[in-house]
Design a protein around this motif. Sequence first.
Motif, PDB file in Angstrom:
ATOM      1  N   LEU A 152       6.058  -1.135  -3.555  1.00 26.03           N
ATOM      2  CA  LEU A 152       6.099  -1.288  -2.107  1.00 26.03           C
ATOM      3  C   LEU A 152       7.448  -1.803  -1.650  1.00 26.03           C
ATOM      4  O   LEU A 152       8.261  -2.276  -2.459  1.00 26.03           O
ATOM      5  N   THR A 153       7.686  -1.743  -0.360  1.00 26.07           N
ATOM      6  CA  THR A 153       8.993  -2.155   0.161  1.00 26.07           C
ATOM      7  C   THR A 153       9.267  -3.633  -0.060  1.00 26.07           C
ATOM      8  O   THR A 153      10.428  -4.052  -0.104  1.00 26.07           O
ATOM      9  N   ASP A 154       8.212  -4.453  -0.192  1.00 23.45           N
ATOM     10  CA  ASP A 154       8.439  -5.880  -0.438  1.00 23.45           C
ATOM     11  C   ASP A 154       8.487  -6.215  -1.920  1.00 23.45           C
ATOM     12  O   ASP A 154       8.529  -7.393  -2.302  1.00 23.45           O
ATOM     13  N   GLY A 155       8.472  -5.183  -2.784  1.00 26.64           N
ATOM     14  CA  GLY A 155       8.585  -5.385  -4.220  1.00 26.64           C
ATOM     15  C   GLY A 155       7.266  -5.492  -4.949  1.00 26.64           C
ATOM     16  O   GLY A 155       7.246  -5.448  -6.186  1.00 26.64           O
ATOM     17  N   ASN A 156       6.156  -5.646  -4.219  1.00 23.65           N
ATOM     18  CA  ASN A 156       4.856  -5.667  -4.882  1.00 23.65           C
ATOM     19  C   ASN A 156       4.473  -4.262  -5.343  1.00 23.65           C
ATOM     20  O   ASN A 156       5.037  -3.267  -4.888  1.00 23.65           O
ATOM     21  N   GLU A 157       3.507  -4.205  -6.247  1.00 25.60           N
ATOM     22  CA  GLU A 157       3.126  -2.945  -6.876  1.00 25.60           C
ATOM     23  C   GLU A 157       1.643  -2.683  -6.686  1.00 25.60           C
ATOM     24  O   GLU A 157       0.817  -3.579  -6.862  1.00 25.60           O
ATOM     25  N   LEU A 158       1.313  -1.451  -6.275  1.00 26.86           N
ATOM     26  CA  LEU A 158      -0.074  -1.038  -6.154  1.00 26.86           C
ATOM     27  C   LEU A 158      -0.427  -0.078  -7.282  1.00 26.86           C
ATOM     28  O   LEU A 158       0.282   0.914  -7.503  1.00 26.86           O
ATOM     29  N   ARG A 159      -1.511  -0.353  -7.984  1.00 30.42           N
ATOM     30  CA  ARG A 159      -2.028   0.623  -8.944  1.00 30.42           C
ATOM     31  C   ARG A 159      -2.966   1.570  -8.204  1.00 30.42           C
ATOM     32  O   ARG A 159      -3.851   1.131  -7.473  1.00 30.42           O
ATOM     33  N   PHE A 160      -2.743   2.878  -8.375  1.00 34.96           N
ATOM     34  CA  PHE A 160      -3.613   3.858  -7.728  1.00 34.96           C
ATOM     35  C   PHE A 160      -4.087   4.893  -8.738  1.00 34.96           C
ATOM     36  O   PHE A 160      -3.512   5.048  -9.821  1.00 34.96           O
ATOM     37  N   ALA A 161      -5.158   5.589  -8.368  1.00 41.57           N
ATOM     38  CA  ALA A 161      -5.698   6.651  -9.218  1.00 41.57           C
ATOM     39  C   ALA A 161      -6.088   7.831  -8.355  1.00 41.57           C
ATOM     40  O   ALA A 161      -6.567   7.666  -7.231  1.00 41.57           O
ATOM     41  N   ILE A 162      -5.859   9.015  -8.883  1.00 41.62           N
ATOM     42  CA  ILE A 162      -6.226  10.251  -8.197  1.00 41.62           C
ATOM     43  C   ILE A 162      -7.062  11.102  -9.146  1.00 41.62           C
ATOM     44  O   ILE A 162      -6.667  11.359 -10.288  1.00 41.62           O
ATOM     45  N   THR A 163      -8.223  11.526  -8.659  1.00 39.90           N
ATOM     46  CA  THR A 163      -9.143  12.351  -9.434  1.00 39.90           C
ATOM     47  C   THR A 163      -9.293  13.696  -8.745  1.00 39.90           C
ATOM     48  O   THR A 163      -9.594  13.740  -7.544  1.00 39.90           O
ATOM     49  N   PRO A 164      -9.089  14.809  -9.447  1.00 37.46           N
ATOM     50  CA  PRO A 164      -9.220  16.118  -8.798  1.00 37.46           C
ATOM     51  C   PRO A 164     -10.676  16.478  -8.535  1.00 37.46           C
ATOM     52  O   PRO A 164     -11.591  15.972  -9.193  1.00 37.46           O
ATOM     53  N   ALA A 165     -10.880  17.341  -7.573  1.00 37.42           N
ATOM     54  CA  ALA A 165     -12.222  17.864  -7.315  1.00 37.42           C
ATOM     55  C   ALA A 165     -12.737  18.565  -8.565  1.00 37.42           C
ATOM     56  O   ALA A 165     -11.978  19.234  -9.280  1.00 37.42           O
TER      57      ALA A 165
END
Length: 323
Positions: A24-37
């Motif tokens: 992120l712009t403030d240096g923090n980090e987001l873990r995300f996941a994407i699952t296909p249909a």
Amino acid sequence: MIRPLAETVSNPIPPGTRVDSLILTDGNELRFAITPASTHPARGTVIILHGRNECIEKYFETICDIAARGFTVATFDWRGQGASSRLLRNPAKDFVKSFDDYAADLEQLFEAVLLPDCRAPYYILAHSAGALTALLAAPALSNRIRRMVLLAPLLDITGTRARKMAARFAANTLRSTGLGKTYMLGGPFAIKPFAANEVTSDAPRYSRNCEILQQAPELAIGGPTASWIVAAAAAIKKVSRPDFIETIRIPMLIIAAGMDSVVSTPAIERYALQLRNATLLTVDGAKHEILQEKNFYREQFFAAFDAFIPGTGGEALEMELSD
């Protein structure tokens, strides 16, 4: 370094899921996941917004259910929980300065990941504190999100008026005196026995979710800090203003739990009546976490979801909303 998804025998990773992180712009980090249909035709993307003290792993079953309906599913751990950046030296404390930070993180994820990588149209499925954030972000998302489904949104907590006023006073006092990082409710994370839990009547699903955190305890957080309580109260106050409600244009399906002992179902019902383009369903007998409930309650949720989200099997609710 990205924290891999944790799985157990009873909670396997949905097929095809990829996990990554966003700085992120403030240096923090987001873990995300994407699952296909997992079926065709492709119908767009459902973005799942978790409640407090939840993580991607807790939603594997729901992700599979939605992917089987032809949707890509995108979800992420909010800042301060799951495997995203923790904000205090003590990583177990649930802390945020403002729910606007959560809304800003969702906006950055949209720009950097969802728009370039996930198929439109976009829908939001949000639970509890995640549903409060969805409401907060709704005016800015009106040209991006086609519809929202909000489950047990955090619009008030249960309890007497005196108890709630005392809690708000204590939280504000702690924060204003520099003690906003103090635990306000609860303390360090501990797994409750099933009989003491307030969120589901389904023992196998509760056990499954406990197993996730037993295997990966670093995904859990403890109770909310005073700062988190103040931030949540400020967000509730903002989204409840009549002038703010007037700016919400996204059609919504709001689902309350009839036996909710965490958030106030009457407050949810009153709020839904103020929205110009919302349908309310109360699932009688269900506890706070409807998606972690018994099949009898989950099936009621998915019947409403399928009727509300275009292309999933019914257009009755869509026609009702357009009247």
